[in-house]
Design a protein around this motif. Structure first.
Motif, PDB file in Angstrom:
ATOM      1  N   PHE A  47       0.824  -1.209   0.000  1.00 47.32           N
ATOM      2  CA  PHE A  47       0.000   0.000   0.000  1.00 47.32           C
ATOM      3  C   PHE A  47       0.855   1.254   0.000  1.00 47.32           C
ATOM      4  N   PHE A  48       1.820   1.339   0.917  1.00 46.19           N
ATOM      5  CA  PHE A  48       2.603   2.572   1.027  1.00 46.19           C
ATOM      6  C   PHE A  48       3.537   2.765  -0.165  1.00 46.19           C
ATOM      7  N   VAL A  49       4.131   1.692  -0.661  1.00 47.47           N
ATOM      8  CA  VAL A  49       5.010   1.821  -1.831  1.00 47.47           C
ATOM      9  C   VAL A  49       4.209   2.292  -3.042  1.00 47.47           C
ATOM     10  N   LEU A  50       3.074   1.663  -3.286  1.00 46.76           N
ATOM     11  CA  LEU A  50       2.249   2.044  -4.433  1.00 46.76           C
ATOM     12  C   LEU A  50       1.688   3.457  -4.274  1.00 46.76           C
ATOM     13  N   LYS A  51       1.301   3.795  -3.044  1.00 49.30           N
ATOM     14  CA  LYS A  51       0.744   5.129  -2.798  1.00 49.30           C
ATOM     15  C   LYS A  51       1.775   6.213  -3.120  1.00 49.30           C
ATOM     16  N   ILE A  52       3.023   5.980  -2.747  1.00 49.27           N
ATOM     17  CA  ILE A  52       4.085   6.957  -3.022  1.00 49.27           C
ATOM     18  C   ILE A  52       4.308   7.085  -4.534  1.00 49.27           C
ATOM     19  N   ILE A  53       4.225   5.962  -5.241  1.00 54.15           N
ATOM     20  CA  ILE A  53       4.472   5.975  -6.684  1.00 54.15           C
ATOM     21  C   ILE A  53       3.357   6.690  -7.445  1.00 54.15           C
ATOM     22  N   VAL A  54       2.105   6.408  -7.085  1.00 54.73           N
ATOM     23  CA  VAL A  54       0.986   6.903  -7.907  1.00 54.73           C
ATOM     24  C   VAL A  54       0.459   8.269  -7.484  1.00 54.73           C
ATOM     25  N   THR A  55       0.732   8.694  -6.257  1.00 50.46           N
ATOM     26  CA  THR A  55       0.176   9.964  -5.791  1.00 50.46           C
ATOM     27  C   THR A  55       0.864  11.140  -6.475  1.00 50.46           C
ATOM     28  N   GLY A  56       0.205  12.288  -6.465  1.00 50.34           N
ATOM     29  CA  GLY A  56       0.781  13.485  -7.075  1.00 50.34           C
ATOM     30  C   GLY A  56       2.039  13.943  -6.360  1.00 50.34           C
ATOM     31  N   LYS A  57       2.872  14.687  -7.063  1.00 47.47           N
ATOM     32  CA  LYS A  57       4.171  15.089  -6.515  1.00 47.47           C
ATOM     33  C   LYS A  57       4.044  15.851  -5.204  1.00 47.47           C
ATOM     34  N   HIS A  58       3.015  16.697  -5.093  1.00 43.57           N
ATOM     35  CA  HIS A  58       2.883  17.528  -3.904  1.00 43.57           C
ATOM     36  C   HIS A  58       2.462  16.723  -2.664  1.00 43.57           C
ATOM     37  N   GLU A  59       2.063  15.446  -2.853  1.00 38.61           N
ATOM     38  CA  GLU A  59       1.676  14.619  -1.708  1.00 38.61           C
ATOM     39  C   GLU A  59       2.652  13.468  -1.443  1.00 38.61           C
ATOM     40  N   LYS A  60       3.699  13.356  -2.224  1.00 37.54           N
ATOM     41  CA  LYS A  60       4.642  12.241  -2.032  1.00 37.54           C
ATOM     42  C   LYS A  60       5.334  12.327  -0.670  1.00 37.54           C
ATOM     43  N   LEU A  61       5.717  13.546  -0.278  1.00 40.40           N
ATOM     44  CA  LEU A  61       6.343  13.734   1.036  1.00 40.40           C
ATOM     45  C   LEU A  61       5.430  13.216   2.138  1.00 40.40           C
ATOM     46  N   ILE A  62       4.144  13.543   2.048  1.00 38.80           N
ATOM     47  CA  ILE A  62       3.186  13.137   3.077  1.00 38.80           C
ATOM     48  C   ILE A  62       3.148  11.621   3.206  1.00 38.80           C
ATOM     49  N   PHE A 104      11.770  11.245  -5.917  1.00 37.50           N
ATOM     50  CA  PHE A 104      10.611  11.970  -6.436  1.00 37.50           C
ATOM     51  C   PHE A 104      10.580  13.437  -6.022  1.00 37.50           C
ATOM     52  N   ASP A 105      11.135  13.728  -4.827  1.00 35.90           N
ATOM     53  CA  ASP A 105      10.914  15.039  -4.216  1.00 35.90           C
ATOM     54  C   ASP A 105      12.194  15.820  -3.937  1.00 35.90           C
ATOM     55  N   GLY A 106      13.351  15.181  -4.105  1.00 32.83           N
ATOM     56  CA  GLY A 106      14.612  15.853  -3.845  1.00 32.83           C
ATOM     57  C   GLY A 106      14.888  16.022  -2.359  1.00 32.83           C
TER      58      GLY A 106
END
Length: 461
Positions: A47-62, A104-106
């Motif tokens: 769940f968490f790996v896929l969520k990080i991959i598919v979510t928008g860039k502004h929510e990847k940190l979250i 993804f986020d630097g």
């Protein structure tokens, strides 16, 4: 046309209650169906790996932070139930999530001291390659003592200066509570009768789910902090206040009856730091509400203590008074930790420049006593195994957050996070990932969202 506003992450109290109930049910399933722990582990990993991959860039940190906070809190649960892939998995998974976040986020260039910190760990590996004997496997020995410090360094590199809202930070803390609630539920079902298994004042494996009491107590203490924060900051209704107090009492009771004091005392320190800062920052009217809530918290704490005394036939009280089951005072309040600290500091004095190498003190104790004894104190271990590089590492770890704090004062949990890290590494070293990741949370740049101002629309005449 109005510019599109960035979508903000929102999380309601109804969702929180639903997730708590779900995690209580998962604790029941784990107890009834042991194999369910593996299914649970696999699902949350995916769940968490896929969520990080598919979510928008502004929510990847979250979602990186949500995933890491969840897994550091679930570490002992997966260890005690055999659900994880291997013993140190949570540390490596946190590192993986942080590396995904970096990709993804630097990351901030101002966090370079933590890159230096990671480099300073390398000489101990080179020294260990020449000092570790055949009785200790080189690869596993190095991984055992350095996975925690590397997890801290990578997490700090990624988190340094990252902007998160106060609401998101509160949900990061809430994420820690969910798997701990599952673990507490499992503990109640695994050991429903404390009286039947407590016969002495030593840390008890039966009340800890058959696993290490020190680690279980530490994470239950983390749950005590998370639920206290929820009680004070995210419980606007009477139902939510009572709901969170019941959860807090249940988790605190399970922490007390492990008879491992480190996690509980760390929780008291961390909660105290939070309440002092929270009260100091509040306005007059809110302070009145906080005082009432503190009194209610003290009442529930006292009630939990009395119940734990009753259920343990007074052994919990003896444990915290440093007495044995017969009420006689014990000579060593630290249960051998002071001797280990002195031994490791002596190792630093004998090898002040390069140290004895990663896990080198365990090798020396094996040669001297014939027993393999792991360190309980990360500070003395850093000095003995890394020498002068250990001193530099401690300088970075202590003073860099304080420097960051001088310019970013919005993180209300800053001192709580640092207190948890410092208290935990002094009684449990870095056996679990929690102190590493929670240290990094102190480096977040917390922002306070302002509600958008209503805009008047021009109507044609």
């Amino acid at each position: 046309m109005q510019a599109k506003r960035r979508k903000r992450y929102r999380f309601t109290n109804d969702t929180y209650v639903a997730l708590v109930v779900l995690h209580i049910l998962m604790g029941v399933f784990i107890n009834l169906i042991p194999q369910f722990s593996t299914v649970y582990f696999s699902l949350v990993c995916a769940f968490f790996v896929l969520k990080i991959i598919v979510t928008g860039k502004h929510e990847k940190l979250i979602w990186v932070l949500f995933g890491a906070s969840y897994f550091v809190a679930a570490e002992s649960l997966f260890r005690m139930t055999g659900g994880g892939l291997f013993y140190e998995f949570s540390k490596y998974f946190v590192i993986l999530l942080m590396l995904m976040g970096m990709f993804f986020d630097g990351l901030s260039g101002k966090g370079y001291p933590y890159f230096i910190y990671l480099i300073l760990l390398v000489p101990s590996i080179l020294v260990a390659s020449t000092t570790l004997g055949y009785d200790l496997n080189f690869r596993t020995s190095i991984a055992f003592v350095l996975s925690g410090p590397v997890c801290l360094g990578v997490s700090a590199l990624y988190c340094y200066g990252k902007k998160v809202s106060m609401q998101v930070l509160l949900q990061i803390v809430a994420c820690m509570s969910y798997p701990i609630i599952t673990m507490a539920t499992h503990l109640f079902l695994y050991n429903p009768s404390v009286k039947e298994v407590l016969t002495s004042t030593g840390s008890n494996y039966a009340t800890s789910g058959g696993f290490g009491p020190n680690q279980v107590s530490t994470l239950l203490g983390l749950g005590m902090f998370a639920l206290t924060v929820r009680f004070f900051m995210k419980s606007p209704s009477l139902f939510l206040k009572l709901f969170n107090l019941v959860l807090l009492a249940a988790v605190s009771f399970r922490a007390l009856v492990t008879l491992s004091r480190g996690g509980v005392l760390a929780a008291v320190l961390v909660i105290g730091a939070f309440l002092v800062i929270y009260f100091g920052r509040s306005k007059y009217q809110q302070k009145q509400q906080i005082i009432v809530s503190v009194l209610l918290l003290l009442f529930v704490s006292l009630l939990t203590w009395v119940i734990s005394l009753n259920q343990s036939s007074g052994l919990v009280g003896n444990r915290y008074s440093n007495e044995d089951a017969l009420g006689r005072e014990k000579k060593d309040v630290s249960t051998g930790r002071v001797d280990l600290f002195v031994d490791e500091f002596a190792g630093f004095k004998e090898h002040p420049f390069l140290g004895v190498g990663a896990n080198g003190m365990k090798q020396e104790r094996l040669e001297d006593t014939g027993k393999i004894t792991a360190s309980h104190n990360e500070i003395s271990r850093l000095l003995s195994e890394h020498g002068i590089f250990g001193v530099l590492i401690l300088i970075i770890l202590i003073f860099k957050p304080l420097d960051f704090r001088s310019r970013n004062r919005n993180n209300i949990f800053f001192y709580s996070f640092l207190a948890f890290w410092f208290a935990t590494i002094n009684h449990s070293a870095m056996r679990i990932a929690a102190p590493a990741f929670i240290y990094a949370l102190a480096l977040l740049n917390v922002t306070h969202e302002k509600p958008p101002l209503p805009r008047k629309q021009f109507k044609p005449r």
